[in-house]
Design a protein around this motif. Structure first.
Motif, mmCIF file in Angstrom:
data_model
loop_
_atom_site.group_PDB
_atom_site.id
_atom_site.type_symbol
_atom_site.label_atom_id
_atom_site.label_comp_id
_atom_site.label_asym_id
_atom_site.label_seq_id
_atom_site.Cartn_x
_atom_site.Cartn_y
_atom_site.Cartn_z
ATOM 1 N N ARG A 190 47.718 -36.889 3.280
ATOM 2 C CA ARG A 190 46.394 -36.985 2.639
ATOM 3 C C ARG A 190 45.759 -38.351 2.887
ATOM 4 O O ARG A 190 44.709 -38.648 2.340
ATOM 5 N N GLY A 191 46.443 -39.197 3.677
ATOM 6 C CA GLY A 191 45.911 -40.501 4.005
ATOM 7 C C GLY A 191 46.180 -41.572 2.963
ATOM 8 O O GLY A 191 45.548 -42.621 2.975
ATOM 9 N N MET A 192 47.133 -41.331 2.071
ATOM 10 C CA MET A 192 47.434 -42.286 1.007
ATOM 11 C C MET A 192 48.645 -43.145 1.360
ATOM 12 O O MET A 192 49.639 -42.634 1.871
ATOM 13 N N THR A 193 48.551 -44.432 1.060
ATOM 14 C CA THR A 193 49.667 -45.353 1.265
ATOM 15 C C THR A 193 50.620 -45.293 0.073
ATOM 16 O O THR A 193 50.300 -44.706 -0.968
ATOM 17 N N ALA A 194 51.742 -45.962 0.215
ATOM 18 C CA ALA A 194 52.715 -46.029 -0.882
ATOM 19 C C ALA A 194 52.079 -46.642 -2.128
ATOM 20 O O ALA A 194 52.280 -46.153 -3.245
ATOM 21 N N SER A 195 51.294 -47.697 -1.954
ATOM 22 C CA SER A 195 50.635 -48.342 -3.091
ATOM 23 C C SER A 195 49.654 -47.394 -3.778
ATOM 24 O O SER A 195 49.619 -47.312 -5.011
ATOM 25 N N GLU A 196 48.880 -46.681 -2.991
ATOM 26 C CA GLU A 196 47.908 -45.746 -3.566
ATOM 27 C C GLU A 196 48.604 -44.601 -4.299
ATOM 28 O O GLU A 196 48.161 -44.198 -5.381
ATOM 29 N N LEU A 197 49.685 -44.091 -3.718
ATOM 30 C CA LEU A 197 50.435 -43.017 -4.375
ATOM 31 C C LEU A 197 51.042 -43.509 -5.682
ATOM 32 O O LEU A 197 51.002 -42.815 -6.703
ATOM 33 N N ALA A 198 51.596 -44.719 -5.651
ATOM 34 C CA ALA A 198 52.198 -45.295 -6.861
ATOM 35 C C ALA A 198 51.147 -45.470 -7.947
ATOM 36 O O ALA A 198 51.375 -45.130 -9.113
#
Length: 173
Positions: free
Chosen positions: A150-158
């Motif tokens: 979905r284009g999300m980084t680890a930081s964004e997911l967290a």
């Protein structure tokens, strides 16, 4: 085939199924000595169940370091995915099991391996606010800028999951 032969085959099939169930339960329960005995008799270390879970996946996911180490030393593949596209390192990251992540990486698990939705172990650790594992994975060259499907980084997911420690750790990288 005679009726006696058919009955013997049915009995063998039931016995084989019981043994396979016992083997997978032993991995899940961390029964290292039982596994050691079966491996010495020729049990394939990469044996998988009907869901594609390897003995290593079951032992590592349930936090059994000794059983996991034994399987790795006997040739179990730390990169073997199950039918859901998960691998042992992702499970350790999800559970926040630092010692297991360290063991798996030291035996060849790829720090940037991806699940079918392109999530990495770092993403799983970050989403569930497992700061110690995030720190370790970053030190092992996990890519903090990788994105999932979905284009999300680890930081964004967290952040999306309400993690309190890991987003700042990842944003600082």
């Amino acid at each position: 085939m005679s009726d006696d032969d058919a009955a013997a085959n049915a009995e063998l099939d039931e016995a084989t199924i019981r043994l396979a169930t016992e083997i997978f339960n032993s991995a899940r329960n961390g029964e290292s000595e039982k596994l050691r005995g079966w491996l010495a008799q020729g049990l394939p270390p990469n044996m998988r169940n009907d869901k594609g879970d390897s003995l290593l996946m079951l032992a590592s996911y349930h936090g059994h370091l000794e059983a996991t180490r034994l399987l790795l030393e006997q040739g179990a593949d730390p990169e073997m995915y199950n039918d859901n596209g998960h691998h042992p390192l992702s499970g350790a990251a999800f559970k926040g099991d630092f010692a297991m992540a360290e063991l798996l990486i030291s035996h060849g698990a790829s720090v940037n391996a991806r699940s079918p939705d392109d999530k990495t172990a770092l993403m799983f650790a970050a989403m569930f606010d497992n700061a110690e594992v995030v720190d370790f994975l970053l030190a092992q060259d996990a890519d903090p800028h990788a994105t999932d499907s979905r284009g999300m980084t680890a930081s964004e997911l967290a952040s999306a999951l309400g993690a309190t420690q890991t987003p700042a750790m990842l944003d600082a990288v």
